[in-house]
Each structure stands twice: as C-alpha cells, then as structure tokens.
Write a protein that holds these residues in place. Structure first.
Motif, PDB file in Angstrom:
ATOM      1  N   PHE A  57      35.290  32.793  41.329  1.00  0.00           N
ATOM      2  CA  PHE A  57      36.538  33.184  40.672  1.00  0.00           C
ATOM      3  C   PHE A  57      37.465  33.892  41.651  1.00  0.00           C
ATOM      4  CE2 PHE A  57      38.949  36.624  38.646  1.00  0.00           C
ATOM      5  CZ  PHE A  57      39.810  35.873  37.863  1.00  0.00           C
ATOM      6  N   MET A  58      36.896  34.816  42.430  1.00  0.00           N
ATOM      7  CA  MET A  58      37.703  35.553  43.407  1.00  0.00           C
ATOM      8  C   MET A  58      38.395  34.598  44.379  1.00  0.00           C
ATOM      9  SD  MET A  58      37.687  38.859  43.032  1.00  0.00           S
ATOM     10  CE  MET A  58      36.807  40.367  42.785  1.00  0.00           C
ATOM     11  N   GLU A  59      37.654  33.616  44.831  1.00  0.00           N
ATOM     12  CA  GLU A  59      38.203  32.630  45.756  1.00  0.00           C
ATOM     13  C   GLU A  59      39.350  31.860  45.100  1.00  0.00           C
ATOM     14  OE1 GLU A  59      37.941  31.440  49.634  1.00  0.00           O
ATOM     15  OE2 GLU A  59      36.103  32.285  48.804  1.00  0.00           O
ATOM     16  N   SER A  60      39.185  31.529  43.814  1.00  0.00           N
ATOM     17  CA  SER A  60      40.196  30.733  43.112  1.00  0.00           C
ATOM     18  C   SER A  60      41.502  31.494  42.903  1.00  0.00           C
ATOM     19  CB  SER A  60      39.648  30.266  41.753  1.00  0.00           C
ATOM     20  OG  SER A  60      39.597  31.339  40.826  1.00  0.00           O
ATOM     21  N   VAL A  61      41.433  32.832  42.867  1.00  0.00           N
ATOM     22  CA  VAL A  61      42.654  33.614  42.658  1.00  0.00           C
ATOM     23  C   VAL A  61      43.187  34.202  43.965  1.00  0.00           C
ATOM     24  CG1 VAL A  61      42.137  34.146  40.252  1.00  0.00           C
ATOM     25  CG2 VAL A  61      41.352  35.720  42.057  1.00  0.00           C
ATOM     26  N   GLY A  62      42.614  33.777  45.103  1.00  0.00           N
ATOM     27  CA  GLY A  62      43.178  34.156  46.385  1.00  0.00           C
ATOM     28  C   GLY A  62      42.463  35.243  47.148  1.00  0.00           C
ATOM     29  N   TYR A  63      41.396  35.815  46.570  1.00  0.00           N
ATOM     30  CA  TYR A  63      40.625  36.824  47.297  1.00  0.00           C
ATOM     31  C   TYR A  63      39.517  36.122  48.065  1.00  0.00           C
ATOM     32  CZ  TYR A  63      42.915  40.641  44.786  1.00  0.00           C
ATOM     33  OH  TYR A  63      43.843  41.525  44.298  1.00  0.00           O
ATOM     34  N   SER A  64      39.654  36.109  49.378  1.00  0.00           N
ATOM     35  CA  SER A  64      38.729  35.357  50.217  1.00  0.00           C
ATOM     36  C   SER A  64      38.257  36.229  51.387  1.00  0.00           C
ATOM     37  CB  SER A  64      39.436  34.111  50.745  1.00  0.00           C
ATOM     38  OG  SER A  64      38.578  33.321  51.521  1.00  0.00           O
ATOM     39  N   PRO A  65      36.962  36.074  51.778  1.00  0.00           N
ATOM     40  CA  PRO A  65      35.924  35.230  51.178  1.00  0.00           C
ATOM     41  C   PRO A  65      35.502  35.742  49.813  1.00  0.00           C
ATOM     42  CG  PRO A  65      35.007  36.553  52.963  1.00  0.00           C
ATOM     43  CD  PRO A  65      36.486  36.804  52.973  1.00  0.00           C
ATOM     44  N   GLY A  66      35.187  34.808  48.927  1.00  0.00           N
ATOM     45  CA  GLY A  66      34.932  35.140  47.541  1.00  0.00           C
ATOM     46  C   GLY A  66      33.764  36.073  47.314  1.00  0.00           C
ATOM     47  N   LYS A  67      32.619  35.796  47.962  1.00  0.00           N
ATOM     48  CA  LYS A  67      31.428  36.627  47.741  1.00  0.00           C
ATOM     49  C   LYS A  67      31.643  38.053  48.235  1.00  0.00           C
ATOM     50  CE  LYS A  67      27.614  33.314  47.652  1.00  0.00           C
ATOM     51  NZ  LYS A  67      26.343  32.903  48.283  1.00  0.00           N
ATOM     52  N   ALA A  68      32.265  38.183  49.381  1.00  0.00           N
ATOM     53  CA  ALA A  68      32.525  39.524  49.923  1.00  0.00           C
ATOM     54  C   ALA A  68      33.487  40.277  49.014  1.00  0.00           C
ATOM     55  CB  ALA A  68      33.101  39.415  51.324  1.00  0.00           C
ATOM     56  N   SER A  69      34.486  39.567  48.498  1.00  0.00           N
ATOM     57  CA  SER A  69      35.450  40.195  47.592  1.00  0.00           C
ATOM     58  C   SER A  69      34.774  40.618  46.293  1.00  0.00           C
ATOM     59  CB  SER A  69      36.593  39.226  47.289  1.00  0.00           C
ATOM     60  OG  SER A  69      37.289  38.880  48.469  1.00  0.00           O
ATOM     61  N   ALA A  70      33.891  39.750  45.777  1.00  0.00           N
ATOM     62  CA  ALA A  70      33.164  40.077  44.550  1.00  0.00           C
ATOM     63  C   ALA A  70      32.262  41.289  44.758  1.00  0.00           C
ATOM     64  CB  ALA A  70      32.339  38.878  44.099  1.00  0.00           C
ATOM     65  N   THR A  71      31.611  41.345  45.912  1.00  0.00           N
ATOM     66  CA  THR A  71      30.736  42.478  46.223  1.00  0.00           C
ATOM     67  C   THR A  71      31.526  43.769  46.332  1.00  0.00           C
ATOM     68  OG1 THR A  71      29.217  41.023  47.425  1.00  0.00           O
ATOM     69  CG2 THR A  71      29.056  43.390  47.865  1.00  0.00           C
TER      70      THR A  71
END
Length: 200
Positions: A57-71
């Motif tokens: 989800f993070m990746e889809s809304v522009g927060y990349s990398p997604g896993k790092a952003s989610a963490t």
C-alpha cells in the motif's frame, strides 16, 4: 483566615488531580489507538495487513521503498503510542506519533477533511493530540514523573518536534516528487499511444 487558605490549598490539589487524571485518560486513549494502528502495520494484528500488505500500500501511494516505509510508520505509531500511554519520553513519543500522522494525512488530504469521505480528519486529530501531549507533558500519573522527568526536559520538546518536522518534510517531499514523476510518465505514455494511433 486559616480556613480560607486551607480551602484554597484543597482546591489547588483537587485541580491538579483533575489535570493529571485528564492527561492520563488522553494519553491512554491517544496512545492506545496509535499503538493498535501500528500493530496492524507491523504484525498484522487487529485485522491489519502486516509489513507485506502495508508495504504494498505504501508503495502504491508514493512512499518508497514500501516495506521500509511501512516499518517506519508502524514503529512511529506503535512505539510513540505505547510511550505516550505510559507517559515515558513524552516529547519524543508525541513528536514521533505526530510525524507518522502527518505522513498519513498527506495521503488522505486529496479526499478533503472528513473521514467518511476518506479525508484526513482522523490522522489530523491523532496527530494534534500527540503534539499537544508532547508540549503539555504527561502529568504526574506517568513514568516520566516517577523517573524525575529524565526523558521529559523542557528543551526536548522543541528539539523533538523540530527534528520530526524536518524528517517528515523530507519524506513527504520525496513522495510528492515521486508521484509527480509517475504522473508525467503516465501522461507521456498516453501521448505516445495517441501519437502512434493517429500517426497510423
């Protein structure tokens, strides 16, 4: 005269108790909600999607990398929320939680204010509550008070809020640039398709 002084002292003690109890309830409510949301992201608890799903989800809304952003988001919410509820390191906890909510609010901002329309109302409310607690302090019913406010000094409030604001601005700015670049690429691709179609 002694009776009046005694009455005033009793009134002051009573008002302090009310303030401390109010701060405790606000900390438990705000911190508990934040911690639960963070646990959804980190562990998939309470119907959450865990790091994998949240990362996508993070990746889809522009927060990349997604896993790092989610963490990062999960840690800010879980860690900040838990510390707020405990009343420990309140300036840092409130600032971290507020930063996470600012990042969430930018995702929902295009939908307007109200939560029922997918707006940023919910994130803004939690973020402002966390900021208010960082500034006001945890009250006497807290671990910070029990530890002599070692992690709750006056200078820590502006420092924590300023550092969080700077990091949040960088992260959100990078997201905006990423989305703009993606939009330009999509428009260029659409233009190429139309040009190829009409060129034939």
């Amino acid at each position: 005269m002694k009776s009046n002084a005694s009455s005033r002292a009793s009134s002051n003690a009573s008002s302090y108790d009310r303030r401390d109890l109010g701060l405790l309830l606000l900390r438990l409510g705000t911190g508990g909600v934040l911690a639960a949301h963070g646990a959804q992201k980190l562990f998939g608890w309470f119907g959450g999607h865990g790091i994998e799903g949240t990362g996508q989800f993070m990746e889809s809304v522009g927060y990349s990398p997604g896993k790092a952003s989610a963490t990062a988001a999960g840690l800010a919410e879980t860690g900040g929320g838990t510390l707020l509820a405990l009343g420990l390191a309140t300036p840092a906890a409130g600032a971290a939680a507020a930063g996470g909510m600012a990042g969430a609010a930018t995702v929902h901002a295009p939908n307007g204010f109200f939560n029922q329309e997918g707006g940023f109302e919910y994130a803004a409310t939690l973020g402002l509550a966390a900021t208010g607690l960082a500034i006001t302090g945890p009250g006497r019913l807290s671990l910070d008070h029990a530890l002599g406010h070692v992690f709750d000094r006056g200078w820590m409030v502006p420092t924590a809020l300023a550092a969080t604001a700077a990091v949040t601005a960088v992260v959100v700015g990078a997201r905006i640039r990423r989305l703009q670049e993606k939009e330009r690429e999509e428009q260029a691709g659409l233009f190429d398709e139309q040009e190829a179609l009409f060129g034939e």
